[in-house]
Design an enzyme around this catalytic site. Sequence first.
Site, PDB file in Angstrom:
ATOM      1  N   ASP A  61     -15.397 -22.208 -20.336  1.00  0.00           N
ATOM      2  CA  ASP A  61     -16.188 -21.525 -21.316  1.00  0.00           C
ATOM      3  C   ASP A  61     -15.829 -20.124 -21.671  1.00  0.00           C
ATOM      4  O   ASP A  61     -16.815 -19.335 -21.549  1.00  0.00           O
ATOM      5  CB  ASP A  61     -17.668 -21.808 -21.152  1.00  0.00           C
ATOM      6  CG  ASP A  61     -18.602 -21.650 -22.399  1.00  0.00           C
ATOM      7  OD1 ASP A  61     -18.023 -21.372 -23.540  1.00  0.00           O
ATOM      8  OD2 ASP A  61     -19.961 -21.720 -22.183  1.00  0.00           O
ATOM      9  N   ASN A  96      -1.621 -24.942 -16.574  1.00  0.00           N
ATOM     10  CA  ASN A  96      -2.084 -24.124 -17.787  1.00  0.00           C
ATOM     11  C   ASN A  96      -1.265 -23.072 -17.892  1.00  0.00           C
ATOM     12  O   ASN A  96      -1.051 -22.373 -16.897  1.00  0.00           O
ATOM     13  CB  ASN A  96      -3.707 -24.271 -17.912  1.00  0.00           C
ATOM     14  CG  ASN A  96      -4.064 -22.811 -17.441  1.00  0.00           C
ATOM     15  OD1 ASN A  96      -4.004 -21.784 -18.020  1.00  0.00           O
ATOM     16  ND2 ASN A  96      -4.391 -22.910 -16.174  1.00  0.00           N
ATOM     17  N   MET A 122      -2.380 -20.660 -20.628  1.00  0.00           N
ATOM     18  CA  MET A 122      -3.336 -20.251 -21.740  1.00  0.00           C
ATOM     19  C   MET A 122      -2.981 -18.950 -22.260  1.00  0.00           C
ATOM     20  O   MET A 122      -3.113 -18.650 -23.243  1.00  0.00           O
ATOM     21  CB  MET A 122      -4.813 -20.489 -21.522  1.00  0.00           C
ATOM     22  CG  MET A 122      -5.108 -22.068 -20.895  1.00  0.00           C
ATOM     23  SD  MET A 122      -4.923 -23.349 -22.252  1.00  0.00           S
ATOM     24  CE  MET A 122      -5.870 -23.059 -23.748  1.00  0.00           C
ATOM     25  N   ASN A 179      -0.579 -16.127 -16.065  1.00  0.00           N
ATOM     26  CA  ASN A 179      -0.178 -16.483 -17.457  1.00  0.00           C
ATOM     27  C   ASN A 179      -0.273 -15.150 -18.473  1.00  0.00           C
ATOM     28  O   ASN A 179       0.216 -15.022 -19.439  1.00  0.00           O
ATOM     29  CB  ASN A 179      -1.090 -17.490 -18.042  1.00  0.00           C
ATOM     30  CG  ASN A 179      -0.566 -18.632 -17.443  1.00  0.00           C
ATOM     31  OD1 ASN A 179       0.390 -19.043 -17.023  1.00  0.00           O
ATOM     32  ND2 ASN A 179      -1.871 -19.385 -17.080  1.00  0.00           N
ATOM     33  N   LYS A 236     -11.292 -11.760  -8.029  1.00  0.00           N
ATOM     34  CA  LYS A 236     -10.703 -13.185  -7.934  1.00  0.00           C
ATOM     35  C   LYS A 236      -9.189 -13.156  -7.550  1.00  0.00           C
ATOM     36  O   LYS A 236      -8.246 -12.307  -8.097  1.00  0.00           O
ATOM     37  CB  LYS A 236     -10.853 -13.888  -9.270  1.00  0.00           C
ATOM     38  CG  LYS A 236     -10.412 -15.192  -9.217  1.00  0.00           C
ATOM     39  CD  LYS A 236     -10.742 -15.916 -10.281  1.00  0.00           C
ATOM     40  CE  LYS A 236     -10.263 -17.519 -10.393  1.00  0.00           C
ATOM     41  NZ  LYS A 236     -10.784 -18.187 -11.514  1.00  0.00           N
ATOM     42  N   THR A 244     -10.012 -19.519  -5.162  1.00  0.00           N
ATOM     43  CA  THR A 244      -8.720 -18.983  -5.760  1.00  0.00           C
ATOM     44  C   THR A 244      -8.583 -19.260  -7.176  1.00  0.00           C
ATOM     45  O   THR A 244      -9.135 -20.157  -7.772  1.00  0.00           O
ATOM     46  CB  THR A 244      -7.455 -19.297  -4.892  1.00  0.00           C
ATOM     47  OG1 THR A 244      -7.263 -20.776  -5.215  1.00  0.00           O
ATOM     48  CG2 THR A 244      -7.571 -19.235  -3.591  1.00  0.00           C
ATOM     49  N   GLY A 297      -6.400 -28.112  -9.600  1.00  0.00           N
ATOM     50  CA  GLY A 297      -7.019 -29.378  -8.944  1.00  0.00           C
ATOM     51  C   GLY A 297      -6.482 -29.860  -7.676  1.00  0.00           C
ATOM     52  O   GLY A 297      -6.435 -29.152  -6.830  1.00  0.00           O
ATOM     53  N   THR A 300     -11.016 -28.401 -12.913  1.00  0.00           N
ATOM     54  CA  THR A 300     -10.370 -29.364 -13.208  1.00  0.00           C
ATOM     55  C   THR A 300     -11.128 -30.925 -12.646  1.00  0.00           C
ATOM     56  O   THR A 300     -10.956 -31.649 -13.534  1.00  0.00           O
ATOM     57  CB  THR A 300      -9.068 -29.304 -12.178  1.00  0.00           C
ATOM     58  OG1 THR A 300      -8.364 -28.064 -12.700  1.00  0.00           O
ATOM     59  CG2 THR A 300      -7.890 -30.814 -12.345  1.00  0.00           C
TER      60      THR A 300
END
Length: 343
Positions: free
Chosen positions: A71, A117, A119, A183, A212, A240, A256, A307
Amino acid sequence: MFYKALVRPWLYRADPEVAHERALNLVASLGRSRIASDAVESVFLVEDRRLRQTVFGIDFPNPVGLGAGYDKNALGLELWPALGFGFVEVGSVTSQAQPGAEPPRLFRQVTQHALINRMGFNNDGADAIAARISPTPHRIPIGVNIGKNREVDLTRAGESYAATLHKLHDRADFFIINVSSPNTPGLRKLQDKEMLDALLAQLHEQVPILLKIAPDLSFDQIDDVITLVQKHGIAGIVATNTTIDHPTPPEGGLSGAPLRARATECIRHVSRQNQGKLPIIGVGGIFTAEDAYEKIRAGASLIEVWTGMIYEGPAIVRNINRGLLRLLARDGFGSIAEAVGTE
Ligand SMILES: Cc1cc2nc3c(=O)[nH]c(=O)nc-3n(C[C@H](O)[C@H](O)[C@H](O)COP(=O)(O)O)c2cc1C
């Protein structure tokens, strides 16, 4: 059952990012209706004093959170508590709105129970997102995860993080500094000793700030991070983010099931290096209560799913909380806090 038999096939017919937007829109619109959110709550919320905890000075009703990036723009804040979450991470938020990478940028790896991903921090920017979050207190703790705009030079990253933090300082219960997404070119270099030292030195808000980390750091690199975390009074570690250590394309961060064991190893390492004193939020490959419990016993006080939400559906939160209560009882623990770091 309902999710896997009906909702998931419907979502899976669409491109993964479109499916995600549909799911989020549904969450946002159910959240606007009191009747709908009460109904959702009656199905999904698990309340039990054994799940409650105070971590870095904040009260959490249960240990299951929503991972950053789900979100990003704070659209579902009304419904997350009704779905049973104990907290949520909004973001990553950058100072200015930005579109992120070119689609397609989210890929399902169904047989592996994974996602890849790239993103690239698509988000509405700090001002718009701040306007969607009511000032504290909130029904469940809200953490805001902060990144940096792509064009901000690494040498100026500290200023950018500090400015975003300042814009949101009275909206979030706690913050997460994200220097581990794969990314945004160069971002993960901010985990290097000198750069991290300079970055953390610029954060002055009087709120709990967590860091993080990437699962691709070596234990030596994690030790350097821990030294700096202690030096700068950082409240905890989120372990992580996604991994770039995967053999097959597409390019991007893998999340995942394939990440589960490595994320747990990182948690275990951080916990042992600090004799369990530094709070840890564990995330990576959690699908079941057993997966969550593995991370708790390795040293995580709180855990997050991302995930797992895609593969298991929203009942994952209820299933984990109920399952944790069963596992606590089996092993003779009176609360989550008693189980943390006991493997
Ligand atoms: C599509 C997608 C977008 C994500 N965006 C972010 C982000 O903006 N910031 C961040 O810190 N982590 C982000 N993450 C990483 C997750 O928060 C989490 O650390 C990671 O996916 C591992 O958990 P999981 O295996 O349960 O998915 C993203 C993950 C996915 C799959």
